[in-house]
Scaffold this active site. Sequence first.
Site, PDB file in Angstrom:
ATOM      1  N   GLU A 112       0.831  -1.204   0.000  1.00 20.72           N
ATOM      2  CA  GLU A 112       0.000   0.000   0.000  1.00 20.72           C
ATOM      3  C   GLU A 112       0.867   1.257   0.000  1.00 20.72           C
ATOM      4  OE1 GLU A 112      -4.085  -1.436   2.196  1.00 20.72           O
ATOM      5  OE2 GLU A 112      -2.393  -0.882   3.470  1.00 20.72           O
ATOM      6  N   GLU A 132      -3.669  -9.756   3.955  1.00 17.88           N
ATOM      7  CA  GLU A 132      -4.503  -9.399   5.102  1.00 17.88           C
ATOM      8  C   GLU A 132      -5.687 -10.337   5.288  1.00 17.88           C
ATOM      9  OE1 GLU A 132      -2.407  -5.481   4.252  1.00 17.88           O
ATOM     10  OE2 GLU A 132      -3.046  -7.256   3.148  1.00 17.88           O
TER      11      GLU A 132
END
Length: 261
Positions: A112, A132
Amino acid sequence: MSNGPIRTRREGAILEVTLDRPKANAIDLATSRIMGETFRNFRDDDSLRVAILRAQGDRFFCPGWDLKAAADGDAVDGDYGPGGFGGLQELPRMNKPVICAVNGICCGGGLELALSCDLIVAADTATFALPEIKSGTVADAASIKLPKRIPYHVAMDLLLTGRWFDAEEALRWGLLREITSLADLQDKVWELARTLESGPPLVQAAIKEIVREAESMKFQDALNRITRSQFETVERLYTSEDQLEGARAFAEKRDPVWKGR
């Protein structure tokens, strides 16, 4: 220059920011705050034009959030500092180009963070993932950004499976500018940074603001904002010395000298 887990080096108008937090370069709250302050200072320093974000070592770029620090009390909703996680994702008015050099494992919040940069160059040893989902949480920033950067079904595959993918696949989907050997990564990134450093900073700023603001706008609405002088960077460009310099240099068949004013 060193500030704990963050080291900086300046050459001309280029600032190199190195994440150096052994052994995996995971980011805790304190590191995130330092990164935010570093990139905010870069943004606000008119003598700097380009930033490079890299990581120390050969194996890890960044796995994202430091789970060990979280287990010791770092709250996932704590104070990440200016710019949010890693200092870039939410930093307002970042109108200068940032290049990311990915040297190895780049996953979770680390990916990210890379997506928050404007250009990504990766070593051929780099690997990527958004794992995740396997730990019962969501890659929130990636869920927003990734479907806008690559084909929807590819983004959903990566988000829903958490699978790993290599640099060749990342290049194929357009996430990377180029792949190089690990030994050549530093030279390649600095070569790119120097190319951007020699460009017109006011134009670069206008490009970044337009792209950022227009992302959630209809085409005509964004164009209307430009023609009505509602973008600060565009208005500054069109009334600048650099705008005249570009025209003069073209007419005189010489290279322009950009002053950023």
